[in-house]
Design a protein around this motif. Sequence first.
Motif, PDB file in Angstrom:
ATOM      1  N   CYS A  71       0.609  -1.155  -0.055  1.00 43.85           N
ATOM      2  CA  CYS A  71       0.049   0.018  -0.070  1.00 43.85           C
ATOM      3  C   CYS A  71       0.747   1.341   0.082  1.00 43.85           C
ATOM      4  O   CYS A  71       0.493   2.337  -0.629  1.00 43.85           O
ATOM      5  CB  CYS A  71      -1.069   0.094   1.315  1.00 43.85           C
ATOM      6  N   SER A  72       1.945   1.220   0.777  1.00 47.29           N
ATOM      7  CA  SER A  72       2.630   2.459   0.720  1.00 47.29           C
ATOM      8  C   SER A  72       3.508   2.914  -0.545  1.00 47.29           C
ATOM      9  O   SER A  72       3.545   4.158  -0.899  1.00 47.29           O
ATOM     10  CB  SER A  72       3.957   2.223   1.868  1.00 47.29           C
ATOM     11  N   SER A  73       3.777   1.698  -1.479  1.00 47.05           N
ATOM     12  CA  SER A  73       4.451   2.033  -2.554  1.00 47.05           C
ATOM     13  C   SER A  73       3.256   2.552  -3.688  1.00 47.05           C
ATOM     14  O   SER A  73       3.575   3.765  -4.280  1.00 47.05           O
ATOM     15  CB  SER A  73       4.971   0.751  -3.031  1.00 47.05           C
ATOM     16  N   HIS A  74       2.115   2.230  -3.377  1.00 47.09           N
ATOM     17  CA  HIS A  74       1.043   2.722  -4.225  1.00 47.09           C
ATOM     18  C   HIS A  74       0.555   3.991  -3.883  1.00 47.09           C
ATOM     19  O   HIS A  74       0.404   4.971  -4.553  1.00 47.09           O
ATOM     20  CB  HIS A  74      -0.307   1.778  -4.194  1.00 47.09           C
ATOM     21  N   ILE A  75       0.744   4.435  -2.459  1.00 44.63           N
ATOM     22  CA  ILE A  75       0.411   5.773  -2.127  1.00 44.63           C
ATOM     23  C   ILE A  75       1.412   6.513  -2.424  1.00 44.63           C
ATOM     24  O   ILE A  75       1.103   7.857  -2.867  1.00 44.63           O
ATOM     25  CB  ILE A  75       0.031   5.829  -0.516  1.00 44.63           C
ATOM     26  N   CYS A  76       2.613   6.402  -2.391  1.00 41.55           N
ATOM     27  CA  CYS A  76       3.899   7.221  -2.730  1.00 41.55           C
ATOM     28  C   CYS A  76       3.526   7.383  -4.278  1.00 41.55           C
ATOM     29  O   CYS A  76       3.646   8.783  -4.691  1.00 41.55           O
ATOM     30  CB  CYS A  76       5.145   6.471  -2.810  1.00 41.55           C
ATOM     31  N   VAL A  77       3.291   6.441  -5.173  1.00 42.15           N
ATOM     32  CA  VAL A  77       2.809   6.914  -6.842  1.00 42.15           C
ATOM     33  C   VAL A  77       1.983   7.732  -7.044  1.00 42.15           C
ATOM     34  O   VAL A  77       1.836   8.689  -7.570  1.00 42.15           O
ATOM     35  CB  VAL A  77       2.572   5.513  -7.547  1.00 42.15           C
ATOM     36  N   ILE A  78       0.738   7.626  -6.161  1.00 44.42           N
ATOM     37  CA  ILE A  78      -0.401   8.553  -6.232  1.00 44.42           C
ATOM     38  C   ILE A  78       0.023   9.924  -5.717  1.00 44.42           C
ATOM     39  O   ILE A  78      -0.531  10.692  -6.608  1.00 44.42           O
ATOM     40  CB  ILE A  78      -1.655   7.815  -5.426  1.00 44.42           C
ATOM     41  N   LEU A  79       0.462   9.944  -4.775  1.00 42.65           N
ATOM     42  CA  LEU A  79       0.905  11.446  -4.300  1.00 42.65           C
ATOM     43  C   LEU A  79       1.751  12.125  -5.276  1.00 42.65           C
ATOM     44  O   LEU A  79       1.741  13.259  -5.382  1.00 42.65           O
ATOM     45  CB  LEU A  79       1.452  11.191  -2.739  1.00 42.65           C
ATOM     46  N   LEU A  80       2.884  11.467  -5.740  1.00 40.12           N
ATOM     47  CA  LEU A  80       3.880  11.766  -6.706  1.00 40.12           C
ATOM     48  C   LEU A  80       2.937  12.226  -8.040  1.00 40.12           C
ATOM     49  O   LEU A  80       3.416  13.396  -8.800  1.00 40.12           O
ATOM     50  CB  LEU A  80       4.891  10.873  -7.019  1.00 40.12           C
ATOM     51  N   PHE A  81       2.016  11.645  -8.358  1.00 41.72           N
ATOM     52  CA  PHE A  81       1.242  12.130  -9.519  1.00 41.72           C
ATOM     53  C   PHE A  81       0.156  13.259  -9.211  1.00 41.72           C
ATOM     54  O   PHE A  81       0.294  14.349  -9.966  1.00 41.72           O
ATOM     55  CB  PHE A  81       0.480  11.022  -9.960  1.00 41.72           C
ATOM     56  N   TYR A  82      -0.412  12.966  -8.387  1.00 43.02           N
ATOM     57  CA  TYR A  82      -1.567  14.120  -7.956  1.00 43.02           C
ATOM     58  C   TYR A  82      -1.112  15.717  -7.221  1.00 43.02           C
ATOM     59  O   TYR A  82      -1.587  16.462  -7.670  1.00 43.02           O
ATOM     60  CB  TYR A  82      -2.632  13.721  -6.891  1.00 43.02           C
ATOM     61  N   THR A  83      -0.155  15.390  -6.540  1.00 37.46           N
ATOM     62  CA  THR A  83       0.366  16.683  -5.904  1.00 37.46           C
ATOM     63  C   THR A  83       0.901  17.809  -6.745  1.00 37.46           C
ATOM     64  O   THR A  83       0.295  18.854  -6.749  1.00 37.46           O
ATOM     65  CB  THR A  83       1.484  16.317  -4.707  1.00 37.46           C
ATOM     66  N   PRO A  84       2.122  17.474  -7.713  1.00 37.84           N
ATOM     67  CA  PRO A  84       2.227  18.270  -8.439  1.00 37.84           C
ATOM     68  C   PRO A  84       1.530  18.718  -9.478  1.00 37.84           C
ATOM     69  O   PRO A  84       1.383  19.815 -10.060  1.00 37.84           O
ATOM     70  CB  PRO A  84       3.673  17.981  -9.201  1.00 37.84           C
ATOM     71  N   ALA A  85       0.659  17.865  -9.863  1.00 36.33           N
ATOM     72  CA  ALA A  85      -0.742  18.130 -10.884  1.00 36.33           C
ATOM     73  C   ALA A  85      -1.465  19.214 -10.531  1.00 36.33           C
ATOM     74  O   ALA A  85      -1.946  20.187 -10.968  1.00 36.33           O
ATOM     75  CB  ALA A  85      -1.488  16.798 -11.398  1.00 36.33           C
ATOM     76  N   LEU A  86      -1.838  18.971  -9.136  1.00 37.02           N
ATOM     77  CA  LEU A  86      -2.912  19.878  -8.435  1.00 37.02           C
ATOM     78  C   LEU A  86      -2.191  21.400  -8.164  1.00 37.02           C
ATOM     79  O   LEU A  86      -2.643  22.283  -8.610  1.00 37.02           O
ATOM     80  CB  LEU A  86      -3.540  19.528  -7.224  1.00 37.02           C
TER      81      LEU A  86
END
Length: 302
Positions: A233-248
């Motif tokens: 789960c932690s690896s998936h959450i890291c990828v999701i945060l990497l994508f959405y944070t700079p995008a937003l």
Amino acid sequence: PSSFILTGIPGLEVAHFWIAFPFCTMYFMAVLGNITVLLMVMMEQNLHLPMFYFLSMLAAIDLVLTTSTMPKLLSIFWFHSHEIVFESCVVQMFFIHGFSAVESGVLLAMAFDRYLAICRPLHYSAILSSSTIAKLFLAAVVRGFGLMTPLTCMVSSLSYCGPRVIAHSYCEHMSVVKLACGDTRPNNIYGITAATVVVGSDSILIAISYMLILRAVMGLSSKEARLKSFGTCSSHICVILLFYTPALFSFYAQRWGQSIPVHLHILMADLYLLVPPMLNPLIYGMRAEPIRERVLNLIGQK
């Protein structure tokens, strides 16, 4: 207009030549990492599983996103090739926004995959059949391109009678719209609505999935199983945060971030299309034991 002029990173023009080196290195790593993931999944029979199919989709999308921007960006930084033909600019904009929306859909599908694997393991194979995986990917593509095609048509139909200079490293929607004459409110409203539909709905559903996953993980009796599930789960959450944070950050700064320095905003927008594609193969691929072992074996043979 026949063409636009891309400035690169406004305010850092003097440093463009040196900034290009880390950008080029990250682009090379992103291309190498994602191609490696695609080849591993294609060649290894034991990787023909839903999780790795989704991972290969993510790798293919990341290759398109980086390749649609980085070659032109590096040519600006190193060779001062600032001009971009209008049609190429519109195509680049469609690829960036369209494939970003598709990637968001694939990340949602990956969260659904993890939810089934941890919370509904007995029904996992029955639900995530090959046809279901194909339908999920097709739905992500249709939604992403379906939302971004009208946006591209609206930009193409605008009149451009003012300056041709885009204060950006690539053709981002609002950067292009700001150069148009006349009423651009429909473009602004549609752009905000499309981004909210994609990011808002996907992020909420992903958050719900991981809340259910974490609740199920906490209920596991085995400490080893809990740690393994937390690691996944932690690896998936890291990828999701990497994508959405700079995008937003990039999306909202372009519209309402007048107080943010322009060079910081553009630099973050550039890294948004470069850092996640570079790190995704490392976070996902290297944590996946079959891929990691296969890559290490190939390196050891050499």
